[in-house]
Design a protein around this motif. Sequence first.
Motif, short mmCIF file in Angstrom:
data_model
loop_
_atom_site.label_atom_id
_atom_site.label_comp_id
_atom_site.label_asym_id
_atom_site.label_seq_id
_atom_site.Cartn_x
_atom_site.Cartn_y
_atom_site.Cartn_z
N UNK A 43 0.83 -1.21 0.00
CA UNK A 43 0.00 0.00 0.00
C UNK A 43 0.86 1.26 0.00
N UNK A 44 1.95 1.23 0.75
CA UNK A 44 2.87 2.37 0.80
C UNK A 44 3.53 2.60 -0.55
N UNK A 45 3.94 1.54 -1.20
CA UNK A 45 4.59 1.65 -2.51
C UNK A 45 3.64 2.23 -3.55
N UNK A 46 2.39 1.81 -3.51
CA UNK A 46 1.43 2.23 -4.54
C UNK A 46 0.81 3.60 -4.25
N UNK A 47 0.44 3.85 -2.99
CA UNK A 47 -0.33 5.04 -2.66
C UNK A 47 0.32 5.97 -1.64
N UNK A 48 1.51 5.67 -1.20
CA UNK A 48 2.19 6.53 -0.25
C UNK A 48 1.56 6.45 1.14
N UNK A 49 1.69 7.53 1.89
CA UNK A 49 1.19 7.54 3.27
C UNK A 49 -0.33 7.41 3.34
N UNK A 50 -1.04 7.88 2.33
CA UNK A 50 -2.50 7.75 2.35
C UNK A 50 -2.92 6.28 2.22
N UNK A 51 -2.12 5.51 1.54
CA UNK A 51 -2.42 4.08 1.41
C UNK A 51 -2.27 3.33 2.71
N UNK A 52 -1.28 3.73 3.50
CA UNK A 52 -1.06 3.05 4.77
C UNK A 52 -2.08 3.46 5.83
N UNK A 53 -2.84 4.51 5.57
CA UNK A 53 -3.87 4.93 6.52
C UNK A 53 -5.10 4.02 6.47
N UNK A 54 -5.22 3.22 5.43
CA UNK A 54 -6.36 2.29 5.33
C UNK A 54 -6.23 1.18 6.35
N UNK A 55 -7.35 0.78 6.91
CA UNK A 55 -7.35 -0.33 7.85
C UNK A 55 -7.58 -1.63 7.09
N UNK A 56 -6.62 -2.52 7.17
CA UNK A 56 -6.74 -3.85 6.57
C UNK A 56 -6.56 -4.85 7.71
N UNK A 57 -7.57 -5.68 7.93
CA UNK A 57 -7.53 -6.67 9.00
C UNK A 57 -7.23 -8.05 8.43
N UNK A 58 -6.32 -8.76 9.06
CA UNK A 58 -6.06 -10.15 8.72
C UNK A 58 -6.92 -11.00 9.66
N UNK A 59 -7.99 -11.56 9.12
CA UNK A 59 -8.93 -12.31 9.95
C UNK A 59 -8.46 -13.73 10.21
N UNK A 60 -7.82 -14.33 9.22
CA UNK A 60 -7.34 -15.70 9.35
C UNK A 60 -6.09 -15.84 8.51
N UNK A 61 -5.11 -16.57 9.03
CA UNK A 61 -3.86 -16.74 8.29
C UNK A 61 -3.38 -18.18 8.41
N UNK A 62 -3.00 -18.76 7.27
CA UNK A 62 -2.43 -20.09 7.23
C UNK A 62 -0.95 -19.93 6.87
N UNK A 63 -0.09 -20.19 7.85
CA UNK A 63 1.35 -19.96 7.66
C UNK A 63 1.96 -20.93 6.67
N UNK A 64 1.47 -22.15 6.59
CA UNK A 64 2.03 -23.14 5.67
C UNK A 64 1.80 -22.76 4.21
N UNK A 65 0.61 -22.27 3.91
CA UNK A 65 0.27 -21.90 2.54
C UNK A 65 0.45 -20.41 2.25
N UNK A 66 0.81 -19.64 3.29
CA UNK A 66 0.93 -18.18 3.17
C UNK A 66 -0.36 -17.60 2.59
N UNK A 67 -1.48 -18.02 3.14
CA UNK A 67 -2.80 -17.62 2.66
C UNK A 67 -3.57 -16.95 3.79
#
Length: 119
Positions: free
Chosen positions: A41-65
């Motif tokens: 988000x920072x690379x694409x939209x700068x500081x305004x992109x990082x202001x967005x809230x993105x929640x990781x609800x579930x993560x599978x470490x083996x599949x990186x999903x």
Amino acid sequence: MKRIVSKGPADYFYLKVSLEFTEDDIEVDVLLFKAIIVKALLTMYGETGTAMTVDVLKYNEDRKEAILRVHHSGFSKLWSALTLFGYYSQKQCAFRVHQVSSCLMALAFNSRQHMVPVN
């Protein structure tokens, strides 16, 4: 009798995404996964992109999903940032967006991967 089909735009969108590196030996925990999303988000939209809230609800470490939740106003920005992101720490990588929905339950089942038993 009046039937209501939609209550209007959804508050949140949910994305099922995975992260792929060209090298298989890279381990990514949930904190690093979230940091890579913020970097995209920072690379694409700068500081305004990082202001967005993105929640990781579930993560599978083996599949990186992961299943991500984002407010509807930042949905297209998140999707485009993930799609165009290609390098993290000088290592080539790519996010794959597998499913998108305004309803979390829709991500519980993928009809494209469902196998019907043949009798």
